[in-house]
Design a protein around this motif. Sequence first.
Motif, mmCIF file in Angstrom:
data_model
loop_
_atom_site.group_PDB
_atom_site.id
_atom_site.type_symbol
_atom_site.label_atom_id
_atom_site.label_comp_id
_atom_site.label_asym_id
_atom_site.label_seq_id
_atom_site.Cartn_x
_atom_site.Cartn_y
_atom_site.Cartn_z
ATOM 1 N N ALA A 12 0.813 -1.227 0.000
ATOM 2 C CA ALA A 12 0.000 0.000 0.000
ATOM 3 C C ALA A 12 0.844 1.275 0.000
ATOM 4 C CB ALA A 12 -0.971 0.015 1.177
ATOM 5 N N TYR A 66 -8.196 4.713 -3.521
ATOM 6 C CA TYR A 66 -8.957 3.611 -4.103
ATOM 7 C C TYR A 66 -10.052 4.183 -4.992
ATOM 8 C CZ TYR A 66 -6.851 0.908 -0.321
ATOM 9 O OH TYR A 66 -5.955 0.326 0.530
ATOM 10 N N SER A 105 -1.269 -6.620 -13.570
ATOM 11 C CA SER A 105 -1.522 -7.815 -12.752
ATOM 12 C C SER A 105 -0.274 -8.666 -12.579
ATOM 13 C CB SER A 105 -2.634 -8.647 -13.377
ATOM 14 O OG SER A 105 -2.299 -8.976 -14.712
ATOM 15 N N SER A 126 -8.094 -1.891 -14.941
ATOM 16 C CA SER A 126 -7.926 -2.179 -13.515
ATOM 17 C C SER A 126 -6.446 -2.430 -13.226
ATOM 18 C CB SER A 126 -8.744 -3.412 -13.108
ATOM 19 O OG SER A 126 -10.122 -3.168 -13.264
ATOM 20 N N VAL A 175 -2.923 -0.724 -10.479
ATOM 21 C CA VAL A 175 -2.491 0.315 -9.544
ATOM 22 C C VAL A 175 -1.720 1.348 -10.347
ATOM 23 C CG1 VAL A 175 -1.249 0.876 -7.425
ATOM 24 C CG2 VAL A 175 -2.295 -1.395 -7.702
ATOM 25 N N GLY A 209 0.204 5.385 -4.740
ATOM 26 C CA GLY A 209 -0.563 4.580 -5.684
ATOM 27 C C GLY A 209 -2.066 4.793 -5.556
ATOM 28 N N THR A 210 -2.754 4.601 -6.670
ATOM 29 C CA THR A 210 -4.222 4.610 -6.718
ATOM 30 C C THR A 210 -4.662 3.271 -7.275
ATOM 31 O OG1 THR A 210 -4.389 7.004 -7.063
ATOM 32 C CG2 THR A 210 -6.259 5.650 -7.790
ATOM 33 N N ARG A 211 -5.437 2.557 -6.464
ATOM 34 C CA ARG A 211 -5.921 1.243 -6.867
ATOM 35 C C ARG A 211 -7.246 1.387 -7.576
ATOM 36 N NH1 ARG A 211 -2.643 1.965 -3.412
ATOM 37 N NH2 ARG A 211 -0.989 0.482 -2.934
#
Lengths: 113, 119
Positions: A41, B10, B39, B86, B88, B113-115
Amino acid sequence: DQQVKQNSPSLSVQEGRISILNCDYTNSMFDYFLWYKKYPAEGPTFLISISSIKDKNEDGRFTVFLNKSAKHLSLHIVPSQPGDSAVYFCAATLHGSARQLTFGSGTQLTVLP
Amino acid sequence: DTAVSQTPKYLVTQMGNDKSIKCEQNLGHDTMYWYKQDSKKFLKIMFSYNNKELIINETVPNRFSPKSPDKAHLNLHINSLELGDSAVYFCASSQNVRLAGADRRETQYFGPGTRLLVL
């Protein structure tokens, strides 16, 4: 076409021992190499780098070795600590394109207490 | 006093929607980047701006449009989101450091990061 490869997705090491993370590259035009560390994260953080004019660079517990003939570099962490548990990414840049990093897929290091 | 920040952290959205991710750096750097981590965990550069000017534009669908209102901000707008988007997304910034001769080395500093999840 993966120009930077980290063939070991994971590595477990006992605390206090040496961790050796490996990276191979295919593009002989790469002339600068970096290691980044990433916790879950969070974004990757810069760890250490090496220019192709050197074969070794050391910073505290971290040492990077470069073998140009084998197109191989490795990151040594000694002694390993539990806080070192993270994903380690190898990256490379081309001469004249210092901004364009090509990353490997990362190695998850787990340091066991 | 986060150096490189991204919002949102997110993002869950439906296919076909348009969304934006924002990035700000307070390091005074001249160059900013967007990366996509797929991925397979590879981090791949998408765009780079230097002083608000596009300098790197990798093979990315034109549904992705970066915008840099000033050198401290680089936003990423995505139109007509697809399932394959989809991932990050990481923002980064760097400062040009001129070393001896023509050598230049720039350490890139990444945001958290942005998921993005497209349903």
